[in-house]
Enzyme design. Structure first.
Site, PDB file in Angstrom:
ATOM      1  N   LYS A 105      -9.704  -7.388  -7.690  1.00  0.00           N
ATOM      2  CA  LYS A 105     -10.338  -6.133  -8.112  1.00  0.00           C
ATOM      3  C   LYS A 105      -9.306  -5.097  -8.514  1.00  0.00           C
ATOM      4  O   LYS A 105      -9.452  -4.407  -9.501  1.00  0.00           O
ATOM      5  CB  LYS A 105     -11.135  -5.535  -6.944  1.00  0.00           C
ATOM      6  CG  LYS A 105     -12.392  -6.274  -6.608  1.00  0.00           C
ATOM      7  CD  LYS A 105     -13.104  -5.601  -5.463  1.00  0.00           C
ATOM      8  CE  LYS A 105     -12.513  -5.936  -4.106  1.00  0.00           C
ATOM      9  NZ  LYS A 105     -12.942  -7.207  -3.550  1.00  0.00           N
ATOM     10  N   LYS A 136      -2.605 -12.761  -9.357  1.00  0.00           N
ATOM     11  CA  LYS A 136      -3.878 -13.322  -8.919  1.00  0.00           C
ATOM     12  C   LYS A 136      -5.066 -12.539  -9.448  1.00  0.00           C
ATOM     13  O   LYS A 136      -4.920 -11.364  -9.788  1.00  0.00           O
ATOM     14  CB  LYS A 136      -3.900 -13.372  -7.388  1.00  0.00           C
ATOM     15  CG  LYS A 136      -4.191 -12.065  -6.671  1.00  0.00           C
ATOM     16  CD  LYS A 136      -4.217 -12.299  -5.189  1.00  0.00           C
ATOM     17  CE  LYS A 136      -5.171 -11.602  -4.333  1.00  0.00           C
ATOM     18  NZ  LYS A 136      -5.825 -10.472  -4.253  1.00  0.00           N
ATOM     19  N   LYS A 192       0.831  -1.215   0.000  1.00  0.00           N
ATOM     20  CA  LYS A 192       0.000   0.000   0.000  1.00  0.00           C
ATOM     21  C   LYS A 192       0.862   1.261   0.000  1.00  0.00           C
ATOM     22  O   LYS A 192       0.522   2.252  -0.646  1.00  0.00           O
ATOM     23  CB  LYS A 192      -0.938   0.035   1.227  1.00  0.00           C
ATOM     24  CG  LYS A 192      -2.030  -0.978   1.182  1.00  0.00           C
ATOM     25  CD  LYS A 192      -3.074  -0.657   0.127  1.00  0.00           C
ATOM     26  CE  LYS A 192      -4.099  -1.764   0.043  1.00  0.00           C
ATOM     27  NZ  LYS A 192      -4.947  -1.699  -1.136  1.00  0.00           N
TER      28      LYS A 192
END
Ligand code: ADP
Ligand code: TRP
Length: 332
Positions: free
Chosen positions: A199, A196, A113
């Site tokens: 979203k 993977k 992040k």
């Protein structure tokens, strides 16, 4: 005999996709009979990305509908909103008092992040694992159905539980494990040939429960491939292995064996494999789409499910928080 306690949640940040389903939700559905299950919508966790009030509300409602459409039954498990359980926040505060900056900074999801959103490295992101530990331990859950990417968060949960038990010389908290019904934790690949399904990896990379058949077909026909095998029985490159992994998830064993054999004999036509995969994906997701449409119209039912879930979850949470407050030294 007491049933094993299970707890898990998903952040309401958009529609659910097949990665969420096979990594987490399918386990929720399978475990609801044999365990005492608490499944929530992680609408506190989603605040780290500063959603608008409208989006927060709409996404939480969507996740509820999609939990139910996937087969969660409010009669057999407890479905609730994380923000309906203020006890979680109190436990989060207690865990934060014994969570250290160094260990929180080393968490992979935090480091990701920091890289992705350098202008919004807030304290909520840093303490994401303590809130997650509080979610799980507020019910004293021992099993947590999640995908492979959540393994490190579960390790942190065990650290905080053990640290609390040691500090107060008690065994109030279990040491919960990440869990998959099939045994290994799952990582469903995306359609872009790397990593993977998720979203945040872009609309085209994931197949969502809400995708119409035409959208699913288009996404799969565009999935990354190579120019085809040139040697018999050669190892598959990542993007091709990913397509086979997806095929294994939704298609029959016969279909997988058929395309595997063609690949090994250098006779595969990716277009055919993709058509098969697309049709099997469309059929697999069809019942979800139908139930989502039905449930979306039944506002009263959705409100009833949330009210009942809140009541049941708070009963469990209150017991834990009362015990924990006493252990810490808050005597009424
Ligand atoms: P996303 O990656 O789309 O943002 P989340 O991080 O909200 O999804 O994940 C919600 C749950 O679904 C977690 O338990 C996570 O481990 C699981 N999950 C998400 N993507 C996958 C995937 N591709 N394979 C397996 N599990 C997944
Ligand atoms: N961290 C999880 C995710 O990103 C969501 C989550 C929050 C969760 N609290 C949890 C999962 C507790 C399991 C248990 O998907």
């Amino acid at each position: 005999m007491n049933k094993e306690i299970v707890c898990s949640g998903i952040r309401p940040t958009g529609n659910l996709h097949l990665g969420n389903y096979f990594g987490a939700l399918r386990n929720f559905v399978k475990m609801q009979d044999e365990c005492d299950c608490y499944f929530f919508i992680a609408d506190y966790h989603s605040l780290t990305t500063h959603p608008t009030p409208d989006n927060l509300y709409r996404n939480a409602r969507q996740i509820l509908i999609q939990y139910l459409a996937a087969g969660l039954d409010p009669e057999r498990c407890t479905i609730y909103l994380q923000s309906d359980l203020p006890e979680t926040i109190e436990l989060y505060l207690f865990f934060n008092m014994n969570a250290y900056l160094g260990e929180l900074e080393r968490v992979t999801s935090f480091k990701d992040k920091v890289r992705q959103q350098p202008n919004n490295v807030n304290a909520g992101l840093l303490t994401y694992p303590t809130l997650m530990a509080a979610d799980i331990l507020i019910h004293k859950a021992s099993k947590v159905p999640v995908g492979k990417d959540q393994e490190q968060h579960l390790e942190m949960t065990r650290t905080f539980a053990q640290r609390f038990n040691n500090m107060y010389k008690c065994d109030v908290f279990p040491l919960p494990q990440a869990y998959n019904f099939g045994s290994e934790l799952v990582k469903v690949p995306g359609l872009d040939g790397s990593g993977k399904m998720g979203k945040s990896e872009g609309e085209q990379n994931a197949i969502f429960f809400t995708d119409e058949p035409a959208v699913i077909r288009k996404k799969i026909m565009r999935a990354k491939t190579d120019s085809g095998p040139t040697e018999m029985n050669q190892t598959k490159p990542v993007e091709i292995e990913n397509l086979f992994t997806l095929l294994k998830i939704v298609s029959s064993a016969d279909a997988v064996a058929y395309y595997d054999d063609l690949y090994n004999r250098c006779q595969i036509r990716y277009g055919d494999l993709k058509k098969q995969l697309a049709e099997d994906m469309v059929n697999f997701t069809q019942p979800f789409r139908e139930r989502i449409e039905e449930l979306s119209k039944d506002e009263q039912y959705l409100v009833r499910v949330m009210d009942r879930g809140k009541e049941k979850a708070r009963e469990s949470a209150r017991k834990t928080i009362t015990e924990v407050r006493h252990i810490i030294g808050y005597r009424n």
